[in-house]
Scaffold this motif. Structure first.
Motif, mmCIF file in Angstrom:
data_model
loop_
_atom_site.group_PDB
_atom_site.id
_atom_site.type_symbol
_atom_site.label_atom_id
_atom_site.label_comp_id
_atom_site.label_asym_id
_atom_site.label_seq_id
_atom_site.Cartn_x
_atom_site.Cartn_y
_atom_site.Cartn_z
ATOM 1 N N ALA A 100 0.905 -1.048 0.185
ATOM 2 C CA ALA A 100 -0.457 0.495 0.277
ATOM 3 C C ALA A 100 0.734 1.165 -0.098
ATOM 4 O O ALA A 100 0.801 1.864 -0.732
ATOM 5 N N ARG A 101 2.291 1.295 0.884
ATOM 6 C CA ARG A 101 2.771 2.681 1.063
ATOM 7 C C ARG A 101 3.634 2.866 0.057
ATOM 8 O O ARG A 101 3.730 3.991 -0.579
ATOM 9 N N GLY A 129 0.339 1.879 -3.630
ATOM 10 C CA GLY A 129 -0.921 2.714 -3.263
ATOM 11 C C GLY A 129 -2.081 2.342 -3.016
ATOM 12 O O GLY A 129 -3.117 2.089 -1.752
ATOM 13 N N MET A 130 -2.165 0.898 -3.791
ATOM 14 C CA MET A 130 -3.124 -0.361 -3.831
ATOM 15 C C MET A 130 -2.999 -1.209 -2.264
ATOM 16 O O MET A 130 -2.935 -0.831 -1.127
#
Lengths: 453, 453
Positions: free
Chosen positions: A373-374, A377-378
């Motif tokens: 995620a970091r 993004g997702m």
């Protein structure tokens, strides 16, 4: 500028599913009638599934046409993108290329609608008016609701009561698509009423919900039951994932060295892996890697044998790796991977050493999910973090070896409706689980009492 | 088979934003210092925003380069698809073509990251270490968390306490991307402490949260404040939506007759509409339609004048349509559209009759959202249902007129984290709201006491 995404035009969407039963070195063992111990006959399943799906279940031809009506619905979001995770490669400093197939873009947020839509269609043309199913956290229930809605079928979902109460969003999603979702145990079946009489506050279980959904279906001529994983026809419908991926790789002259998917029942893994497995059987060098939680290590530690597909022993004996139909996995957050067995097709291919397996601990999977995620993004589903963790492992191994390896994994679903596990992880409240050897021993004992494959 | 999706290759992503200030027939009125009534000077804003964004705020050149570093992050999900809604056309029986630009595919689920990423970048290169902002339901707070995370900035989000308590998922999403999200009023600012002293159980408000975020930013040399809508540079960053759409239409030899977006502050509407508005100013026939809720009819019924951008009167006077900075909209579920004003750029273009406006009632918007989900599969955000409802209206009008019209709307966000409004609608618990004329009269009185544009 580098291209992240490999899009496939809709004209190029695969028109046939791939049936791995045509190419397996050792054919699948038949399911058995638990009473007689004899192979099940197609007619035995007729009250539960429509005959056209039962025929698919035992089909052996290599390719099966995808009906135009099914394709038209799949095109609402398919073909899904194949994406190269450049940012993650750079973050890891690896010479490996990391690709993922993004199945999270479906309306329900996972790969599940691929089979939900096909099953709704086949039931519809068989004259069925209503489908029943069970759901735990709600992923499968919402996918089947979508499928039924698109073909004008009624849908009745028995949702484990504790999830029904704690995860209202998935229930609302089912209602959005017109389904009737009730907490299980319910007052709508004999089995449910019996459970409630004994314990009005029963939190329910997946086993109970399956029993209710099957009872409901077999007691109504116009209704059938639908299952979101494990069965051969479910694996078949999911192969569109891998078939699309092959076309996408071909368009950029690439081919993966390793194909990774997480395994609960096995459908998202089968979906991405089976088309590549065909290549492997034909001599191509490619590794297939099925990833599961250490808390529920069916493929890595369970015995291969005949077992029930459900806790309540309502299904036939299925030939599969299993920790025992009465196995209760620890409460890891990747609910979709808490299944005691694994699809017979996946199991046979593991038994034949065509598919490799790996179990990963909960903390490592959440760490991988947060890193993903970091960096990319997702936010991916807790189940999908297992595939992400394995992909990162492979990329770091390639870094050590200085090898330019091509890694592919199935991003089977997004996690924006399943954030509570991430919260627990970020707050340091998650723990690892490793199954004690005595529990594995118990499952060996149990399966040794069943017929042997 | 018909193609639903028009993909743009990453190589074709726009390299410049479009600045409509270059082409407006009547230039924007300047913001005013509320104390002196005189036009604001760039330096007045320096404690709040970095100078490079202040320069963008007043820039008048037609195109502004998108920095490579920003493009690289946008490419994590951009270009977004332009999709033709064949299923909806068929369902409505309309000769119109319905297209939507799908901004829901970003990691945060809406168009908001387009500007969050740009703002994080400009703050970073200006030497800023930390951004502060406010958020209501959490859409903007999560987008800025993502933007800051991708550029290594700290992010502090003041989230209205009632949302913080009721909507934990958006807060967890912010934590996923490393942000510090606190309920507002908080103990972290003088203003927050003062409010809590008077009412320890204050539910908070967006106005309070803005005050806290600005106080926090101006009291720290290394911090600045960030806003997700209203300002010129925010509209600028969003024009990538319309610029991509124009390329996508050109690739299939199409052009829209009407371009639709919902309006709260105005950024998703501006993003899709401004590039087409440039064509209109140059003589092309195209209609731009801004859609708002009847419960908060800023553009359709509010006066055009100078007003504060926030309830707490901490901002300069902005030239805009406004229902009054003290206006409290009814509790409709489309929280992102409950803003008393509208972006000065959008306001001026409405005043100049280049943009048409329409207000739609809550029940019609949810009906449109449910229809969309059942026909097209996807569940859109409550805000986006306003654009969907207007697109359906236009398609039905085209049907009546027997006209083959091309309709485009901005699908600004998905709704899978905002399902409670849908649940209330499905259970018959939602109502329409129409603003009484006396409330509009009050806003006219209020604005008549401010300087006149």
């Amino acid at each position: 500028m580098q291209e992240n995404r490999v899009n496939l035009s809709e004209r190029e969407i695969p028109r046939q599913w791939y049936n791995i039963q045509a190419d397996m070195p050792n054919p699948l063992k038949p399911p058995l009638n638990p009473g007689t111990g004899k192979p099940l006959q197609p007619d035995d399943l007729a009250p539960v599934f429509p005959m056209n799906l039962i025929e698919q279940e035992v089909a052996t031809e290599r390719f099966i046409d995808i009906p135009e009506e099914v394709l038209e619905k799949l095109l609402l979001w398919r073909p899904t993108p194949l994406v190269r995770a450049y940012a993650m490669e750079e973050y890891l400093g690896t010479p490996a290329k990391i690709y993922y197939k993004d199945e999270s873009v479906s309306p329900a947020g996972s790969h599940k609608p691929n089979t939900a839509i096909a099953q709704a269609y086949y039931n519809k043309v068989f004259g069925i008016k209503r489908l029943t199913t069970e759901t735990g956290a709600g992923q499968w229930g919402s996918a089947l609701s979508l499928g039924c809605n698109l073909f004008g079928l009624e849908c009745k979902v028995y949702m484990v009561r504790v999830s029904y109460d704690q995860k209202p969003y998935r229930r609302i999603m089912m209602n959005m698509w017109g389904a009737n979702c009730v907490p299980s145990p319910s007052e709508d079946t004999n089995f449910g009423r019996k459970v409630l009489q004994e314990d009005p506050n029963s939190p329910g279980s997946l086993g109970m919900a399956i029993s209710e959904a099957i009872e409901d279906a077999v007691n109504s001529e116009a209704a059938r039951y639908s299952l979101g994983s494990v069965l051969n026809h479910v694996m078949l419908h999911q192969t569109i994932i891998g078939l699309e991926t092959q076309k996408q790789f071909a368009s950029i002259n690439e081919y993966p060295d390793v194909v990774i998917g997480c395994v609960g029942g096995g459908s998202n893994f089968a979906g991405i892996a089976f088309p590549f497995l065909r290549d492997k059987i034909e001599g191509k060098e490619v590794e297939l890697l099925a990833v599961e939680p250490t808390a529920c290590p069916t493929l890595t530690r369970g015995p291969f044998g005949y077992d029930f597909g459900d806790t309540a022993q309502t299904t036939p004996f299925l030939p599969m790796f299993s920790l025992g139909h009465n196995f209760m996995p620890p409460p890891i957050h990747a609910g979709g991977l808490r299944y005691h067995g694994a699809a017979p097709l996946v199991s046979q291919l593991v038994e034949d050493e065509l598919v490799k397996t790996r179990a990963i601990n909960q903390l490592q999977t959440y760490e991988a999910g947060v890193t993903w995620a970091r960096v990319q993004g997702m936010i991916v589903a807790p189940e999908t973090t297992h595939a992400v963790a394995a992909a990162i492992d492979e990329a770091l191994k390639a870094k050590e070896e200085g090898r330019e390896k091509t890694i592919l994994f199935n991003l089977s679903g997004h996690g924006v409706m399943d954030l509570s596990g991430y919260e627990a992880y970020l707050n340091g409240k998650l723990t690892d689980y490793s199954l004690p050897e005595e529990d594995v021993e118990k499952s060996r004992e149990l399966l040794s009492k069943h017929p042997q494959p």
